[in-house]
Write an enzyme that holds these catalytic residues in place. Structure first.
Site, PDB file in Angstrom:
ATOM      1  N   ILE A 718      37.363  11.575   2.472  1.00  0.00           N
ATOM      2  CA  ILE A 718      36.089  12.278   2.642  1.00  0.00           C
ATOM      3  C   ILE A 718      35.075  11.913   1.571  1.00  0.00           C
ATOM      4  O   ILE A 718      33.948  12.392   1.599  1.00  0.00           O
ATOM      5  CB  ILE A 718      36.309  13.810   2.649  1.00  0.00           C
ATOM      6  CG1 ILE A 718      36.999  14.268   1.372  1.00  0.00           C
ATOM      7  CG2 ILE A 718      37.076  14.239   3.877  1.00  0.00           C
ATOM      8  CD1 ILE A 718      37.188  15.767   1.275  1.00  0.00           C
ATOM      9  N   LYS A 741      41.534  14.872  -5.144  1.00  0.00           N
ATOM     10  CA  LYS A 741      40.791  13.828  -5.836  1.00  0.00           C
ATOM     11  C   LYS A 741      41.785  12.943  -6.585  1.00  0.00           C
ATOM     12  O   LYS A 741      42.369  13.360  -7.574  1.00  0.00           O
ATOM     13  CB  LYS A 741      39.781  14.451  -6.799  1.00  0.00           C
ATOM     14  CG  LYS A 741      38.919  13.428  -7.530  1.00  0.00           C
ATOM     15  CD  LYS A 741      37.837  14.113  -8.360  1.00  0.00           C
ATOM     16  CE  LYS A 741      36.932  13.117  -9.050  1.00  0.00           C
ATOM     17  NZ  LYS A 741      35.870  13.755  -9.829  1.00  0.00           N
ATOM     18  N   ASP A 848      25.813  13.810 -14.502  1.00  0.00           N
ATOM     19  CA  ASP A 848      25.821  13.011 -13.269  1.00  0.00           C
ATOM     20  C   ASP A 848      25.465  13.888 -12.073  1.00  0.00           C
ATOM     21  O   ASP A 848      26.089  13.809 -11.023  1.00  0.00           O
ATOM     22  CB  ASP A 848      27.197  12.368 -13.069  1.00  0.00           C
ATOM     23  CG  ASP A 848      27.143  11.221 -12.063  1.00  0.00           C
ATOM     24  OD1 ASP A 848      26.033  10.726 -11.791  1.00  0.00           O
ATOM     25  OD2 ASP A 848      28.194  10.824 -11.546  1.00  0.00           O
TER      26      ASP A 848
END
Length: 901
Positions: A718, A741, A848
């Site tokens: 994903i 992750k 970020d």
């Protein structure tokens, strides 16, 4: 007739003379035409690429000859394309049919891109093709039958795609094949027996599909087969004994199937070149063959989750290359009580990194020789056996250990002081044994320790204050021992404690200090069944992430603090069996996540609330409080008396309501205009898949994540970034949907990114930050390091996909955000940043922030994620931050989204 022929000949001679007197020009014209065919074919290939983020095809234009284009190789003389190598270019699109016009092509490598759609049947026109690698893409459909026309094929690698259907038996007609790799697809049917006819085959990898049936005995006729991998399928039956006679085999992998039977006793003699024997997750029985000691090249021996029994061979020490010995989940052991003597032979295995023996029936004393095992050893698991005796002092010699588990045994003696030498240790589990004596102060030397379990022993003395040196500790479980004294303040200085502090079932005294409020990110506190006294500290209200608070069975007095009204995510609250007085706080009925509340056997008085958790008799208890009244009828408590003062108060309230009624009408219009702000503050239901109490604080292994994500299938992918890939997964047994992750540890900086993200996320929690459910730092089935974070799944994806929606074919969705939704998302992100910058004990700079790192849950609530580049600022960082923040931009290169740190 003769005259006509004569003049035709004269005309032909003149044509030849006009062209230079030879056929050279005709050859040049033909070659030019062929070269143009290759150029047009390459341009047609480029036209099917919808996304080229690395600009790999930017050189494919008329300013350069196509033989100089990136990824293109040509013959020197004829200028014809012979190889196309665009590996790891992140290209997204379809594979053009025109690739078949590159008729001199003999090598295609498109590995690790994002190609989708079917593999063209026309690829069978490439008669010179020898090497075809389309692995790690998203190709769909079946394996094209026409590929069998490429009679020169040596390598077919279509692994890690979404290919369906059966394996074409026609592949066996390719006489020069050396490698067939079809792993991690969705193939069904059986393994073609005709593969036994491919005498040149050296690698057959079919793992992680849905193949059924048995392993064909015909495969034993392949004379040079080195790798046979069929793990992760639905194969069954008995493994053909003839396969064990393939002396050329280097790796034999059949894990996670339903094979039965036994491993032949002479396997070490018939497979002398074997380097990896992986048969875990089947129904194999019998003893572990002693002849394995003769397979001197063996590096990996994985027999987990079978029914192997009997003693362990004492000659495994001959395997000096052995790095992975995993025997977890069998019935190994004897009745003699000396099952661990084989460890002495393993001291010769200097490369050993994993020794897994947990979940067996091993009986006996842990020998002193355990301290002589390889200093490379990282994981030693002995849990759930019948080991007795003490831990040898030599355990401190295993300086490379990161995980040591001996729980659920019958071990005695004291925890050796030498255990403090294990300064690389991250997990130590000695719980559920019979250890006695004090907890050694040397545990404070293990500065990398993240999990410490010493529960259910007979440990005595004080909790060592040196635990305050374990600055990475996020789980501390010392419950059900005989510890006494106060809880050291150093424990509450461990801001790393984010999951659990369990001290229940001891003889601890004193007060629960206000310092407990320093554990701002902790999720569970258990100090039940001790001898603690004093009032419940107000500072507990600072533990905003607290989900489970157990204080029952102590001598706490005073009232229930009003500060606890800030514990909005509390799920279990047990204050029973104390000396608490005063009224039951009304705010408890407003806790929408509260699943269990026990206030029984105190001295509480006044009215019992009737809303929220109080409406469920099985979820709340006020028994043993003789002065309470009211509540829901099923409690059968006496009605609360209405006093005169209450009557006067009600009358006053009515008058006030009438007086301000007109003012309320005037303000009604203004309240409507600002209604959305009020609506934003209302509690909203969280995604059910991650709110279950029992799904928190769980351990998860690499095997569980592999199963949850269908072997990290590309269909579950994903998202991806510089250092990681994110997969959708379903964890058993509760079928909880999560996002996994996975760090790409081969990428430089990935490990640092993982540590940074763990460091940041363990100290923060906010409703607008992506929640980390757990983590996994382990070794995969190949023996490589594996690190992953298990995150709360966000069904509505990233903000990037809503702002710039695209289908796989490049067309845009009719997917839009309303003005209110955009405003709410902006407020969510701003709230997260305000918390990170101002409300954390240690401020966090994200560095970020961009739309792709803002995720949306089922209610379109925004959550900021990806803290791989985050920075934690201490006071000493402030000056350097001010000096350097304008000089360096971290995170996205090129485009920087508005509001990025």
């Amino acid at each position: 007739m003769g005259l006509s022929v004569f003049w035709s000949f004269i005309i032909f001679i003149h044509v030849i003379h006009f062209l230079g007197g030879s056929l050279h020009s005709i050859t040049v014209v033909a070659a030019t035409f062929s070269n143009e065919t290759d150029r047009f074919a390459l341009l047609a290939f480029k036209d099917q690429i919808a996304n080229d983020p690395l600009r790999a095809l930017s050189s494919w234009n008329n300013s350069l000859h196509f033989c100089k284009w990136q990824g293109v190789t040509c013959r020197r003389r004829r200028q014809r394309v012979t190889a196309l190598n665009l590996r790891r270019m992140e290209l997204k699109g379809l594979l053009s049919l025109n690739i078949a016009n590159l008729t001199f092509l003999w090598r295609i490598n498109l590995q690790e891109n994002k190609f989708h759609g079917p593999i063209p049947q026309d690829i069978g026109r490439l008669f010179h093709l020898r090497y075809l690698n389309l692995s790690q893409n998203n190709f769909q459909g079946q394996i094209p039958i026409n590929i069998t026309k490429c009679s020169n094929l040596r390598v077919i690698d279509l692994g890690h795609n979404d290919i369906v259907g059966e394996i074409p038996v026609e592949l066996s007609t390719l006489p020069k094949l050396t490698i067939i790799d079809l792993q991690s697809n969705k193939l069904v049917g059986s393994i073609p027996p005709s593969f036994g006819n491919i005498s040149s085959l050296t690698v057959l990898s079919l793992l992680d599909n849905s193949l059924g049936g048995s392993i064909p005995v015909d495969l034993s006729r392949i004379p040079n087969l080195e790798f046979l991998e069929v793990s992760g399928n639905r194969l069954s039956g008995i493994i053909p004994s003839q396969l064990y006679n393939l002396s050329s085999l280097l790796a034999f992998s059949v894990t996670d199937n339903s094979f039965s039977g036994r491993i032949p006793s002479d396997i070490g003699l018939t497979l002398p070149n074997l380097e990896a024997l992986l048969v875990g997750g089947n129904r194999l029985t019998g003893p572990i063959p002693r002849s394995l000691g003769n397979a001197l090249r063996l590096e990996e021996l994985e027999l987990t989750d079978n029914g192997f029994s009997g003693p362990l061979p004492t000659n495994l020490g001959r395997l000096q290359s052995l790095a992975w010995l995993n025997l977890v989940g069998n019935q190994l052991g004897t009745t003699e009580g000396d099952d661990l003597r084989f460890l002495a032979s393993l001291t010769n295995c200097s490369d050993l990194t994993l020794l897994g023996l947990e979940y067996n029936n091993l009986k006996g004393v842990l020998p002193d020789s355990v301290g002589n095992l390889s200093i490379q050893l990282e994981m030693l698991t002995l849990s759930e056996n019948q080991i007795f005796g003490s831990i040898p002092n030599g355990i401190g010699n295993l300086a490379g250990l990161t995980q040591l588990t001996m729980d659920h045994n019958r071990m005695t003696g004291s925890v050796p002081v030498s255990i403090g030498k294990l300064q690389s240790l991250q997990v130590l589990d000695l719980s559920i044994n019979r250890f006695s004596g004090n907890i050694p102060f040397s545990v404070g030397n293990m500065s990398l320790l993240g999990e410490l379990y010493l529960a259910e022993n007979n440990l005595q003395g004080f909790i060592p204050p040196t635990l305050g040196n374990c600055r990475n500790l996020y789980v501390l479980n010392l419950s059900q021992n005989s510890l006494h004294g106060d809880i050291p303040k150093q424990v509450f200085s461990l801001v790393s404690l984010t999951l659990s502090l369990s001290l229940d079932g001891n003889f601890l005294t004193g007060r629960l200090p206000e310092d407990v409020g320093d554990l701002k990110n902790i999720e569970e506190i258990h100090v039940a069944r001790n001898r603690m006294s004093g009032e419940i500290p107000q500072a507990l209200g600072d533990c905003l992430k607290l989900e489970h608070l157990s204080l029952e069975g102590n001598f706490f007095n005073g009232t229930i603090p009003r500060s606890l009204n800030t514990l909005k995510v509390i799920q279990i609250l047990d204050l029973s069996d104390n000396n608490l007085s005063g009224q039951i706080p009304k705010y408890l009925e407003e806790f929408r996540f509260l699943q269990y509340l026990n206030l029984s056997f105190n001295d509480l008085d006044g009215e019992v609330p009737q809303e929220g958790v109080f409406r469920n008799l099985s979820a709340s208890s006020v028994l043993g409080n003789k002065k309470v009244c009211g509540g829901i009828p099923v409690l059968q408590l006496p009605s609360c008396p209405i006093t005169a003062s209450k009557k006067r108060r009600r009358s006053l309230v009515i008058k006030v309501v009438i007086a301000v009624f007109g003012t309320i009408l005037c303000l009604l219009i203004l309240s409507c205009l600002f209604g959305f702000c009020y609506w934003r503050k209302k509690p909203r239901k969280r995604l059910s898949s991650t709110s279950s109490l029992k799904n928190h604080h769980f351990k998860v292994s690499y095997a569980e994540l592999l199963k949850a994500t269908n072997a990290f299938s590309s269909s579950n992918l994903i998202g991806f970034g510089s250092y990681s890939s994110v997969y959708k997964g379903v964890l058993d047994p509760n079928e909880m949907i999560v996002a996994v992750k996975v760090l790409n540890l081969q990428q430089r900086g990935a490990s640092k990114s993982f540590i940074t993200e763990c460091e940041a996320l363990r100290n923060i929690r906010h409703r607008n930050l992506v929640k980390v459910l757990t983590s996994c730092s382990s070794i995969d089935f190949k023996g490589d390091h594996f690190k992953a974070l298990v995150l709360e799944f966000m069904p509505n994806g990233s903000l990037e996909k809503w702002l710039h929606p695209q289908d796989d074919d490049g067309s845009s969705h009719l997917r839009k955000l309303s003005l209110i939704q955009r405003l709410n998302i902006a407020i969510d992100v701003a709230s997260a940043l305000e918390y990170l910058h101002h409300d954390c004990q240690t401020p966090v700079i994200h560095r970020d922030l961009k739309p792709s790192n803002v995720l949306l849950d089922a209610d379109m609530i925004a959550h900021v994620g990806d803290f791989g580049l985050a920075r934690l600022l201490c006071e000493s960082d402030h000056y350097s931050q001010n000096q350097s923040s304008s000089a360096v931009i971290k995170g996205t290169i090129g485009y920087v989204a508005p509001g990025s740190d």
